[in-house]
Design an enzyme around this catalytic site. Structure first.
Site, PDB file in Angstrom:
ATOM      1  N   CYS A 203       1.136  -0.804   0.186  1.00  0.00           N
ATOM      2  CA  CYS A 203      -0.134  -0.018  -0.165  1.00  0.00           C
ATOM      3  C   CYS A 203       0.818   0.822   0.259  1.00  0.00           C
ATOM      4  O   CYS A 203       2.123   1.491   1.202  1.00  0.00           O
ATOM      5  CB  CYS A 203      -1.106   0.147   1.067  1.00  0.00           C
ATOM      6  SG  CYS A 203      -2.136   1.465   1.326  1.00  0.00           S
ATOM      7  N   LYS A 242       1.409  -9.386  -0.635  1.00  0.00           N
ATOM      8  CA  LYS A 242       1.898  -8.733  -1.545  1.00  0.00           C
ATOM      9  C   LYS A 242       2.217  -7.752  -1.367  1.00  0.00           C
ATOM     10  O   LYS A 242       2.470  -7.077  -0.318  1.00  0.00           O
ATOM     11  CB  LYS A 242       0.241  -7.477  -2.122  1.00  0.00           C
ATOM     12  CG  LYS A 242      -0.458  -7.532  -2.752  1.00  0.00           C
ATOM     13  CD  LYS A 242      -0.292  -7.872  -4.207  1.00  0.00           C
ATOM     14  CE  LYS A 242      -0.340  -6.645  -5.112  1.00  0.00           C
ATOM     15  NZ  LYS A 242      -1.236  -6.152  -5.271  1.00  0.00           N
ATOM     16  N   ASN A 310       1.997  -8.587 -11.142  1.00  0.00           N
ATOM     17  CA  ASN A 310       0.709  -7.853 -11.002  1.00  0.00           C
ATOM     18  C   ASN A 310       1.104  -6.894 -11.887  1.00  0.00           C
ATOM     19  O   ASN A 310       1.821  -6.195 -11.318  1.00  0.00           O
ATOM     20  CB  ASN A 310       0.224  -7.896  -9.335  1.00  0.00           C
ATOM     21  CG  ASN A 310      -1.174  -6.753  -9.760  1.00  0.00           C
ATOM     22  OD1 ASN A 310      -1.448  -5.723  -8.745  1.00  0.00           O
ATOM     23  ND2 ASN A 310      -2.239  -6.794 -10.702  1.00  0.00           N
ATOM     24  N   ASP A 312      -1.008  -3.566 -15.217  1.00  0.00           N
ATOM     25  CA  ASP A 312      -1.072  -3.156 -16.772  1.00  0.00           C
ATOM     26  C   ASP A 312      -1.739  -4.776 -17.420  1.00  0.00           C
ATOM     27  O   ASP A 312      -1.634  -4.272 -18.663  1.00  0.00           O
ATOM     28  CB  ASP A 312       0.283  -2.920 -16.986  1.00  0.00           C
ATOM     29  CG  ASP A 312       0.260  -1.644 -16.537  1.00  0.00           C
ATOM     30  OD1 ASP A 312      -0.223  -0.769 -15.432  1.00  0.00           O
ATOM     31  OD2 ASP A 312       1.792  -1.249 -16.507  1.00  0.00           O
ATOM     32  N   ARG A 336      -6.635  -2.443 -11.637  1.00  0.00           N
ATOM     33  CA  ARG A 336      -7.484  -1.504 -12.728  1.00  0.00           C
ATOM     34  C   ARG A 336      -8.143  -2.047 -13.785  1.00  0.00           C
ATOM     35  O   ARG A 336      -8.975  -1.130 -14.516  1.00  0.00           O
ATOM     36  CB  ARG A 336      -5.834   0.081 -12.859  1.00  0.00           C
ATOM     37  CG  ARG A 336      -6.361   0.392 -11.472  1.00  0.00           C
ATOM     38  CD  ARG A 336      -5.334   1.557 -11.774  1.00  0.00           C
ATOM     39  NE  ARG A 336      -4.251   1.381 -12.908  1.00  0.00           N
ATOM     40  CZ  ARG A 336      -3.333   1.638 -13.129  1.00  0.00           C
ATOM     41  NH1 ARG A 336      -3.462   3.098 -13.475  1.00  0.00           N
ATOM     42  NH2 ARG A 336      -2.087   1.461 -13.740  1.00  0.00           N
TER      43      ARG A 336
END
Length: 467
Positions: A203, A242, A310, A312, A336
């Protein structure tokens, strides 16, 4: 009333009883129980792991007690100790290994699956239900802060809710301290139904990083080791991590951190690497070559951990190109891309470019609104919540350029490319959906939720407008 069909006789209008509470719904799991909330707020929940401040105060008290109390007669203790060791019960016990058995951990196969990454604000339960309709395999809740979960905050526990249609569901937690991670893991193991738990090390938000959580935890290996050890010891489900490439794009550290996690031998289920640094946030392209190098840095001396890339993935061609990198798991982790094209899981699984019409896209929004009114309620407050999250989602949806308007499919739009200004669609509705003006997003919400109050304004919460 949102429960009118339950407690009203629609033919006679007679009230048949009190409406059910939200906790009585059978399609929503992981609701915060009242007794658990009271225990958390009064700090009486039976945690095994002690708080960091409690352990420090106890150590200080022990030091003071040792300094002030008189010396005891150690000879009696020594005699008692030898007598206990010579007793038959102790001699029999010594022949057996009484160490706790290792935790039998479940296994989740992430390969060849479409995984919807945790998405703050927009990755809510109604959105995940929409993604399940478009063949998403794995879903994960929004990032929840351990500190707020341990305080019993309903707003934070709402991020853990799970719908029955989410057959493989994970929870993502974030903190900067090992005791908070461990106590939260104990709480999740006892009170929450999830298939895996994801630790957030990526984050980039300042508020989170200042607390030592998110991407800043990547910079502290010793603390990260304690956090991972505590979480894996408290949970029987898989634990994933992550992370980003590092704090600064010029000095990536993921290729050093992943082998370190592997050497700790803590049975980590998978590591997701976002191909951007913390300072980079969402600007520029994700570095998939570096993600491939990270997966190759693992040692052959220890069991290898699955590395998932992860960043694009916008078409099925992007997915096939990026997962072909040697050493990476064949997992389509969407973030996204799923916000801009919620039908992207279907494109990936069917290997096609879907020229979706404006009316079909409006039907997707109708499903979201129906799920939102069912989840947040159909009263005024529920309508306001649904409208707000719909507008947050529309701040991403407008970026989609219909492929039917392109002259060729050889140069498909990429996620980082800005849509042309004043672009007109093939009909009025498609033109409205291509607009980047907040007033047009409000008009779309009025088509589904009715007129907004006078003077209503909206500004997106997240400024993730990088192209």
């Amino acid at each position: 009333c949102r429960f009118g069909s339950v407690h009203l006789n629609l033919e006679t209008g007679e009230n048949m009883g009190n409406p059910p509470k939200n906790g009585d719904r059978n399609d929503i799991m992981n609701l915060l129980k009242k007794d658990v909330q009271i225990q958390l707020r009064k700090r009486t929940y039976p945690f095994v792991c002690k708080r960091r401040c409690d352990e420090t105060s106890k150590q200080q008290k022990n030091v003071l007690r040792k300094d002030t109390c008189k010396k005891t007669d150690t000879s009696k203790d020594l005699n008692r100790h030898t007598a206990e060791n010579n007793s038959p019960a102790t001699s029999v016990t010594k022949n057996f290994d009484l160490s706790p058995l290792p935790v039998k951990r479940k296994i989740i196969d992430f390969s060849n699956k479409v995984y919807i990454a945790p998405l703050t604000t927009v990755g809510n339960l109604p959105f995940r239900r929409v993604m399940k309709k478009f063949q998403a395999d794995i879903t994960c809740g929004e990032m929840a802060l351990c500190e707020n979960i341990l305080q019993g905050q309903p707003s934070e526990w709402a991020l853990l809710k799970r719908h029955t249609c989410e057959d493989v569901y994970g929870v993502q937690i974030a903190s900067g301290y090992a005791d908070q991670f461990t106590r939260t893991a104990e709480l999740l193991a006892a009170e929450v139904d999830c298939d895996f738990v994801d630790m957030n090390l990526g984050c980039p938000i300042d508020l989170v990083c200042r607390k030592g959580a998110g991407a800043s935890l990547m910079l502290r290996q010793e603390r990260l080791h304690d956090c991972l050890k505590g979480v894996t010891s408290a949970l029987s489900c898989p634990v994933t991590v992550k992370m980003r490439t590092g704090w600064d794009g010029e000095k990536p550290i993921a290729h050093k951190l992943v082998p370190a996690i592997q050497s700790w031998k803590l049975n980590v289920g998978a590591i997701m690497v976002h191909g951007r640094s913390r300072l980079q946030r969402y600007s520029r392209l994700a570095n998939w070559d570096y993600i491939g190098d990270v997966s190759k840095c693992q040692s052959d001396e220890f069991p290898k951990i699955s590395v998932i890339g992860n960043g694009d993935i916008y078409t099925y061609r992007d997915y096939e190109k990026k997962v072909a990198i040697d050493g990476l798991s064949a997992t389509a982790m969407l973030a996204r891309g799923a916000l801009i094209k919620p039908w992207l899981p279907t494109e990936i699984k069917e290997r096609r470019d879907w020229d979706i019409s404006a009316s079909e896209r409006l039907d997707i929004l109708k499903d979201f609104v129906n799920f939102g009114l069912e989840h947040w309620g159909s009263d005024q407050q529920g309508v306001n919540h649904t409208r707000r999250f719909l507008l947050e989602w529309l701040s991403f949806l407008y970026r989609y350029i219909p492929i039917g308007m392109l002259e060729t499919l050889e140069t498909l739009p990429q996620m980082n490319q800005r849509p042309p200004l004043h672009m007109c669609g093939r009909n009025d509705l498609e033109t409205l959906m291509l607009s980047k003006n907040c007033s047009d997003w409000i008009r779309i919400s009025e088509l589904l939720l009715g007129k907004v109050p006078d003077g209503f304004k909206f500004a997106p919460k997240h400024k993730a407008n990088a192209y």
